[in-house]
Design a protein around this motif. Sequence first.
Motif, PDB file in Angstrom:
ATOM      1  N   MET A 148       0.835  -1.200   0.000  1.00 47.15           N
ATOM      2  CA  MET A 148       0.000   0.000   0.000  1.00 47.15           C
ATOM      3  C   MET A 148       0.868   1.247   0.000  1.00 47.15           C
ATOM      4  SD  MET A 148      -2.828  -1.241   2.820  1.00 47.15           S
ATOM      5  CE  MET A 148      -1.590  -1.936   3.932  1.00 47.15           C
ATOM      6  N   SER A 149       0.382   2.270  -0.659  1.00 48.66           N
ATOM      7  CA  SER A 149       1.100   3.535  -0.727  1.00 48.66           C
ATOM      8  C   SER A 149       0.628   4.464   0.380  1.00 48.66           C
ATOM      9  CB  SER A 149       0.865   4.190  -2.086  1.00 48.66           C
ATOM     10  OG  SER A 149       1.431   5.481  -2.131  1.00 48.66           O
ATOM     11  N   ALA A 150       1.552   5.280   0.899  1.00 50.65           N
ATOM     12  CA  ALA A 150       1.176   6.257   1.919  1.00 50.65           C
ATOM     13  C   ALA A 150       0.226   7.310   1.374  1.00 50.65           C
ATOM     14  CB  ALA A 150       2.428   6.929   2.492  1.00 50.65           C
ATOM     15  N   TRP A 151       0.246   7.537   0.069  1.00 49.02           N
ATOM     16  CA  TRP A 151      -0.643   8.534  -0.544  1.00 49.02           C
ATOM     17  C   TRP A 151      -1.044   8.068  -1.925  1.00 49.02           C
ATOM     18  CZ3 TRP A 151      -4.283  11.605   0.122  1.00 49.02           C
ATOM     19  CH2 TRP A 151      -4.588  12.702  -0.697  1.00 49.02           C
ATOM     20  N   ASN A 152      -2.280   7.667  -2.046  1.00 42.70           N
ATOM     21  CA  ASN A 152      -2.868   7.277  -3.321  1.00 42.70           C
ATOM     22  C   ASN A 152      -4.196   8.011  -3.407  1.00 42.70           C
ATOM     23  OD1 ASN A 152      -3.498   5.985  -5.708  1.00 42.70           O
ATOM     24  ND2 ASN A 152      -4.307   4.162  -4.696  1.00 42.70           N
ATOM     25  N   PRO A 153      -4.132   9.299  -3.830  1.00 38.70           N
ATOM     26  CA  PRO A 153      -5.286  10.195  -3.696  1.00 38.70           C
ATOM     27  C   PRO A 153      -6.620   9.532  -4.066  1.00 38.70           C
ATOM     28  CG  PRO A 153      -3.465  11.325  -4.763  1.00 38.70           C
ATOM     29  CD  PRO A 153      -3.067   9.886  -4.643  1.00 38.70           C
ATOM     30  N   PRO A 154      -7.622   9.706  -3.169  1.00 43.38           N
ATOM     31  CA  PRO A 154      -7.622  10.564  -1.971  1.00 43.38           C
ATOM     32  C   PRO A 154      -7.259   9.828  -0.686  1.00 43.38           C
ATOM     33  CG  PRO A 154      -9.837   9.797  -2.366  1.00 43.38           C
ATOM     34  CD  PRO A 154      -8.982   9.179  -3.461  1.00 43.38           C
ATOM     35  N   TRP A 155      -6.681   8.627  -0.800  1.00 43.36           N
ATOM     36  CA  TRP A 155      -6.469   7.778   0.364  1.00 43.36           C
ATOM     37  C   TRP A 155      -5.070   7.970   0.950  1.00 43.36           C
ATOM     38  CZ3 TRP A 155     -11.265   6.653   0.788  1.00 43.36           C
ATOM     39  CH2 TRP A 155     -12.043   6.394  -0.353  1.00 43.36           C
ATOM     40  N   GLY A 156      -5.020   8.310   2.221  1.00 42.10           N
ATOM     41  CA  GLY A 156      -3.751   8.496   2.915  1.00 42.10           C
ATOM     42  C   GLY A 156      -3.570   7.456   4.006  1.00 42.10           C
ATOM     43  N   ARG A 157      -2.338   6.971   4.148  1.00 50.77           N
ATOM     44  CA  ARG A 157      -2.037   5.952   5.154  1.00 50.77           C
ATOM     45  C   ARG A 157      -0.803   6.395   5.949  1.00 50.77           C
ATOM     46  NH1 ARG A 157      -3.616   3.395   0.411  1.00 50.77           N
ATOM     47  NH2 ARG A 157      -5.438   2.012   0.646  1.00 50.77           N
ATOM     48  N   PRO A 158      -1.009   7.216   6.962  1.00 52.19           N
ATOM     49  CA  PRO A 158       0.133   7.770   7.705  1.00 52.19           C
ATOM     50  C   PRO A 158       0.834   6.776   8.626  1.00 52.19           C
ATOM     51  CG  PRO A 158      -1.856   9.123   7.962  1.00 52.19           C
ATOM     52  CD  PRO A 158      -2.275   7.827   7.382  1.00 52.19           C
ATOM     53  N   LEU A 159       0.212   5.621   8.880  1.00 51.86           N
ATOM     54  CA  LEU A 159       0.760   4.724   9.902  1.00 51.86           C
ATOM     55  C   LEU A 159       1.483   3.509   9.319  1.00 51.86           C
ATOM     56  CD1 LEU A 159      -2.169   4.696  12.512  1.00 51.86           C
ATOM     57  CD2 LEU A 159      -0.309   6.364  12.184  1.00 51.86           C
ATOM     58  N   LEU A 160       1.899   3.581   8.063  1.00 57.73           N
ATOM     59  CA  LEU A 160       2.560   2.422   7.460  1.00 57.73           C
ATOM     60  C   LEU A 160       3.932   2.145   8.075  1.00 57.73           C
ATOM     61  CD1 LEU A 160       1.642   2.733   3.672  1.00 57.73           C
ATOM     62  CD2 LEU A 160       0.651   1.214   5.400  1.00 57.73           C
ATOM     63  N   GLY A 161       4.464   3.085   8.825  1.00 58.58           N
ATOM     64  CA  GLY A 161       5.724   2.852   9.532  1.00 58.58           C
ATOM     65  C   GLY A 161       5.519   2.559  11.004  1.00 58.58           C
ATOM     66  N   VAL A 162       4.271   2.385  11.429  1.00 58.21           N
ATOM     67  CA  VAL A 162       3.937   2.193  12.848  1.00 58.21           C
ATOM     68  C   VAL A 162       3.449   0.771  13.057  1.00 58.21           C
ATOM     69  CG1 VAL A 162       2.425   2.951  14.726  1.00 58.21           C
ATOM     70  CG2 VAL A 162       3.323   4.630  13.094  1.00 58.21           C
ATOM     71  N   ARG A 163       3.945   0.110  14.100  1.00 61.29           N
ATOM     72  CA  ARG A 163       3.506  -1.245  14.403  1.00 61.29           C
ATOM     73  C   ARG A 163       2.128  -1.248  15.048  1.00 61.29           C
ATOM     74  NH1 ARG A 163       7.332  -5.295  14.047  1.00 61.29           N
ATOM     75  NH2 ARG A 163       5.398  -6.519  13.873  1.00 61.29           N
ATOM     76  N   ARG A 164       1.390  -2.315  14.799  1.00 62.19           N
ATOM     77  CA  ARG A 164       0.054  -2.454  15.378  1.00 62.19           C
ATOM     78  C   ARG A 164       0.110  -2.420  16.902  1.00 62.19           C
ATOM     79  NH1 ARG A 164      -1.573  -7.117  12.862  1.00 62.19           N
ATOM     80  NH2 ARG A 164      -2.461  -5.890  11.148  1.00 62.19           N
ATOM     81  N   ALA A 165       1.141  -2.990  17.477  1.00 61.59           N
ATOM     82  CA  ALA A 165       1.254  -3.009  18.938  1.00 61.59           C
ATOM     83  C   ALA A 165       1.315  -1.595  19.506  1.00 61.59           C
ATOM     84  CB  ALA A 165       2.496  -3.802  19.352  1.00 61.59           C
ATOM     85  N   GLU A 166       1.874  -0.657  18.736  1.00 62.69           N
ATOM     86  CA  GLU A 166       1.964   0.724  19.225  1.00 62.69           C
ATOM     87  C   GLU A 166       0.600   1.411  19.232  1.00 62.69           C
ATOM     88  OE1 GLU A 166       6.388   2.274  18.202  1.00 62.69           O
ATOM     89  OE2 GLU A 166       5.192   1.721  16.453  1.00 62.69           O
ATOM     90  N   THR A 167      -0.248   1.098  18.274  1.00 65.84           N
ATOM     91  CA  THR A 167      -1.582   1.701  18.301  1.00 65.84           C
ATOM     92  C   THR A 167      -2.386   1.148  19.470  1.00 65.84           C
ATOM     93  OG1 THR A 167      -2.629   0.074  16.818  1.00 65.84           O
ATOM     94  CG2 THR A 167      -1.545   1.965  15.793  1.00 65.84           C
ATOM     95  N   VAL A 168      -2.193  -0.135  19.768  1.00 62.48           N
ATOM     96  CA  VAL A 168      -2.879  -0.736  20.917  1.00 62.48           C
ATOM     97  C   VAL A 168      -2.409  -0.082  22.210  1.00 62.48           C
ATOM     98  CG1 VAL A 168      -3.200  -2.864  22.243  1.00 62.48           C
ATOM     99  CG2 VAL A 168      -3.280  -2.931  19.743  1.00 62.48           C
ATOM    100  N   ARG A 169      -1.080   0.111  22.334  1.00 61.41           N
ATOM    101  CA  ARG A 169      -0.541   0.753  23.541  1.00 61.41           C
ATOM    102  C   ARG A 169      -1.008   2.198  23.647  1.00 61.41           C
ATOM    103  NH1 ARG A 169       4.271  -2.181  22.430  1.00 61.41           N
ATOM    104  NH2 ARG A 169       5.185  -0.379  21.377  1.00 61.41           N
ATOM    105  N   MET A 170      -1.106   2.887  22.508  1.00 60.82           N
ATOM    106  CA  MET A 170      -1.560   4.275  22.546  1.00 60.82           C
ATOM    107  C   MET A 170      -2.978   4.368  23.085  1.00 60.82           C
ATOM    108  SD  MET A 170      -1.700   7.136  19.525  1.00 60.82           S
ATOM    109  CE  MET A 170      -2.531   8.706  19.775  1.00 60.82           C
ATOM    110  N   CYS A 171      -3.855   3.480  22.637  1.00 57.74           N
ATOM    111  CA  CYS A 171      -5.227   3.488  23.154  1.00 57.74           C
ATOM    112  C   CYS A 171      -5.236   3.252  24.659  1.00 57.74           C
ATOM    113  CB  CYS A 171      -6.070   2.437  22.437  1.00 57.74           C
ATOM    114  SG  CYS A 171      -6.490   2.872  20.735  1.00 57.74           S
TER     115      CYS A 171
END
Length: 335
Positions: A148-171
Amino acid sequence: MRLPETSAVLAVRRGVREWVAARGGRMPVVVGLSGGADSLALVAAAVVEAGDVTAVVVDHRLQDGSGEVAARAAEQALALGCVEARVLPVEVGRDGGVEAAARAARYAALESVRAGRPVLLGHTLDDQAETVLLGLARGSGGRSIHGMSAWNPPWGRPLLGVRRAETVRMCADLGVEPWDDPHNLDPAYTRVRLRTEVLPLLEDVLGGGVAQALARTADQLRADGEVLDVLTADLLRAASAGAGGPGDSDRPALSVEILATAASALRRRTIRAWLAEQGVSGLLNAHLQAIDELVSNWRGQGGVAVAGGGRDHRLVVAREHGTLTVREQPRNDAT
């Protein structure tokens, strides 16, 4: 809402900040929100780093209680600082399977309300690794493992460098309870088995770092692919002009002489792109090889039937007078 400065929060914020900076700075955005950890973490970071955030929760209505799950996610988005949170119920068809149909319905719903704004999606590095593995299994060439691309207009994916475990910890750091979609644990889905069985086994056997390596591979192949796309477009224009231009609308053509001078990989890529313009879909490698041989190994062979056309006609790629052409041919005729 002021976010705590934990390592997980900072990692997610950094991903969003860098994505926003690469697009020219703060802007209003839409965030596709499922209620899961990835999209909730993205919402919280986008509120701080992006600007006015509208959260859109697509209710696929595939599970009992999905409306309540969607309403709760919208409430969480408002509590995190979104200027608006909307719930969009959709009808999910069955074409291509439930997963594909749900994805199509979700993207269509997000497109319908974005009003010119980019739509941010919560795909993480782990999702990227899974996507690359699925592409490898299909074996359909380099493009299938671009990820997946970080920017494929209009779709943006800012978290492609972030691990899933970090989003869980952030919550957890925010005191926000994400929704755990039971589909994410259902082994009936290939992606779930990749996530829960294949990737952990690869990490164990290869000593870790597999997900990051797969994501890096996708980045590198995507960069290479962008260069090849430019070269393909150049060759396509030259071969079309060499065949006398577009010509009659029902007989698009390419110059065999010009195609033959190109490297085989670039030539096949150009033929594939040309056929896509003619409405040919689902081109198999065997078809592409046979069409390429009309250029590179001409022995007077007949045309190659490809997918497309209608109920009474099929599309056939043939070599005629030094050009490749696409013709409609009655289905009861011999190739």
